[in-house]
Design an enzyme around this catalytic site. Sequence first.
Site, PDB file in Angstrom:
ATOM      1  N   SER A   1       0.833  -1.216   0.000  1.00 33.45           N
ATOM      2  CA  SER A   1       0.000   0.000   0.000  1.00 33.45           C
ATOM      3  C   SER A   1       0.863   1.259   0.000  1.00 33.45           C
ATOM      4  O   SER A   1       0.474   2.280  -0.574  1.00 33.45           O
ATOM      5  CB  SER A   1      -0.980   0.003   1.179  1.00 33.45           C
ATOM      6  OG  SER A   1      -0.300   0.134   2.403  1.00 33.45           O
TER       7      SER A   1
ATOM      8  N   ASN B   1      13.703   3.746   4.888  1.00 36.92           N
ATOM      9  CA  ASN B   1      12.761   2.738   5.368  1.00 36.92           C
ATOM     10  C   ASN B   1      11.598   3.418   6.078  1.00 36.92           C
ATOM     11  O   ASN B   1      11.757   4.506   6.633  1.00 36.92           O
ATOM     12  CB  ASN B   1      13.481   1.811   6.358  1.00 36.92           C
ATOM     13  CG  ASN B   1      12.576   0.704   6.886  1.00 36.92           C
ATOM     14  OD1 ASN B   1      11.842   0.072   6.120  1.00 36.92           O
ATOM     15  ND2 ASN B   1      12.615   0.467   8.195  1.00 36.92           N
TER      16      ASN B   1
ATOM     17  N   ILE C   1      16.008  -8.502   7.304  1.00 39.29           N
ATOM     18  CA  ILE C   1      17.121  -7.761   7.894  1.00 39.29           C
ATOM     19  C   ILE C   1      18.244  -7.722   6.860  1.00 39.29           C
ATOM     20  O   ILE C   1      18.589  -8.754   6.277  1.00 39.29           O
ATOM     21  CB  ILE C   1      17.586  -8.435   9.199  1.00 39.29           C
ATOM     22  CG1 ILE C   1      16.479  -8.311  10.250  1.00 39.29           C
ATOM     23  CG2 ILE C   1      18.889  -7.822   9.691  1.00 39.29           C
ATOM     24  CD1 ILE C   1      16.733  -9.093  11.515  1.00 39.29           C
TER      25      ILE C   1
ATOM     26  N   SER D   1       7.493   6.248  11.317  1.00 43.78           N
ATOM     27  CA  SER D   1       8.743   6.996  11.143  1.00 43.78           C
ATOM     28  C   SER D   1       9.375   6.599   9.824  1.00 43.78           C
ATOM     29  O   SER D   1       9.391   5.419   9.461  1.00 43.78           O
ATOM     30  CB  SER D   1       9.746   6.652  12.261  1.00 43.78           C
ATOM     31  OG  SER D   1       9.191   6.823  13.535  1.00 43.78           O
TER      32      SER D   1
ATOM     33  N   HIS E   1       8.872   2.674   9.153  1.00 47.07           N
ATOM     34  CA  HIS E   1       8.682   1.772  10.291  1.00 47.07           C
ATOM     35  C   HIS E   1       7.432   2.202  11.056  1.00 47.07           C
ATOM     36  O   HIS E   1       7.255   3.387  11.346  1.00 47.07           O
ATOM     37  CB  HIS E   1       9.913   1.817  11.211  1.00 47.07           C
ATOM     38  CG  HIS E   1       9.796   0.886  12.373  1.00 47.07           C
ATOM     39  ND1 HIS E   1       9.975  -0.480  12.248  1.00 47.07           N
ATOM     40  CD2 HIS E   1       9.463   1.108  13.665  1.00 47.07           C
ATOM     41  CE1 HIS E   1       9.769  -1.051  13.424  1.00 47.07           C
ATOM     42  NE2 HIS E   1       9.461  -0.111  14.301  1.00 47.07           N
TER      43      HIS E   1
ATOM     44  N   GLU F   1       1.150   6.903   6.938  1.00 47.07           N
ATOM     45  CA  GLU F   1       2.331   6.487   6.160  1.00 47.07           C
ATOM     46  C   GLU F   1       2.199   6.898   4.702  1.00 47.07           C
ATOM     47  O   GLU F   1       3.169   7.339   4.074  1.00 47.07           O
ATOM     48  CB  GLU F   1       2.506   4.952   6.232  1.00 47.07           C
ATOM     49  CG  GLU F   1       2.895   4.442   7.591  1.00 47.07           C
ATOM     50  CD  GLU F   1       3.188   2.939   7.611  1.00 47.07           C
ATOM     51  OE1 GLU F   1       3.848   2.501   8.549  1.00 47.07           O
ATOM     52  OE2 GLU F   1       2.751   2.217   6.688  1.00 47.07           O
TER      53      GLU F   1
ATOM     54  N   ASP G   1      16.449  -0.540  12.501  1.00 48.77           N
ATOM     55  CA  ASP G   1      15.441   0.466  12.874  1.00 48.77           C
ATOM     56  C   ASP G   1      16.048   1.605  13.698  1.00 48.77           C
ATOM     57  O   ASP G   1      15.337   2.279  14.446  1.00 48.77           O
ATOM     58  CB  ASP G   1      14.264  -0.166  13.651  1.00 48.77           C
ATOM     59  CG  ASP G   1      13.500  -1.185  12.825  1.00 48.77           C
ATOM     60  OD1 ASP G   1      13.485  -1.055  11.590  1.00 48.77           O
ATOM     61  OD2 ASP G   1      12.931  -2.113  13.429  1.00 48.77           O
TER      62      ASP G   1
END
Length: 209
Positions: A12, A106, A91, A135, A108, A173, A144
Amino acid sequence: MKIVVLISGSGSNLQAILDHIESRKLNASVNAVISNIGDAYGLQRAQQAGILNRWIDHKKYSSREHFDQALIEEIDQHNPDLVVLAGFMRILTTGFVAHYQGRLINIHPSLLPRFRGLNTHQRVLDEGDAEHGASIHFVTPDLDGGPVILQARVKVQSTDSAETLAQKVQLEEHKIYPQVIEWFSENRLTLNGSSVSLNGAELPYSGCS
Ligand code: GAR
C-alpha cells in the site's frame, strides 16, 4: 529521479508513491519493484502499473550475504538514485546498507526510537501509550536505528485494537512517504553520519540509538 522499491507484502505504501507520481505531486519514476515473497500483492500492483517487478526468493540463498548480493545485482541494473524499503521484512547485511549509504530509506510503524522490531501496534497497546505513529528514516546498520527524517503521529483511543491502529498508522504512512521522497528528489535531504539535514539544517530528532 529513479527509484527501486523493495516490498514483502501488500504494497500500500508502494501504491501511495505510484499515485503521487501519477498525479504529478511527485517527480520521480519507480523503475523496479522487488519482493522476497512471490505472492506479495505489491508485485501485482507493480504489474498493473506497468513497472518491472521481480521476485527474489530469500529461501533459495544459503546466507543473508548471498541473498543481499543477488538483491544488489538486481537493484543496480536499474541504477537508482534512491532505494525505498516499503514493508520489506528482511534484515539487511551491513554490506548491503553500506552499498546504498545515503540513498536507502525505510518506513517503520512506530514513533522511533520507541518500538523497534515487529508487532509494534500490539506493543503500543500493551504499554498503554497515548500516541503511536510511523517513522521514515535513513537506513544504517543499526536495525530500525538510523536517523529519523519524518514522523506522523496518531492518538491511541481506548477502543483501538492492533488492527485499527495499523489502519490509522498506514493512512499517515501514505502521506509521509511520498513527502520524504519528494524532499530527497529535490536534494533537500542529506545523511551526515548519524544525523539528517533538511534544507541544510540538522533535524531535531535523529539517530535512534
Ligand atoms: C507498513 O505499515 C510499514 O510501516 C511496515 O510494513 C507495512 C507495509 O505495508 N514496515 C515494517 O514493519 C518494517 N519493519 P504495505 O506493504 O501495505 O506498504
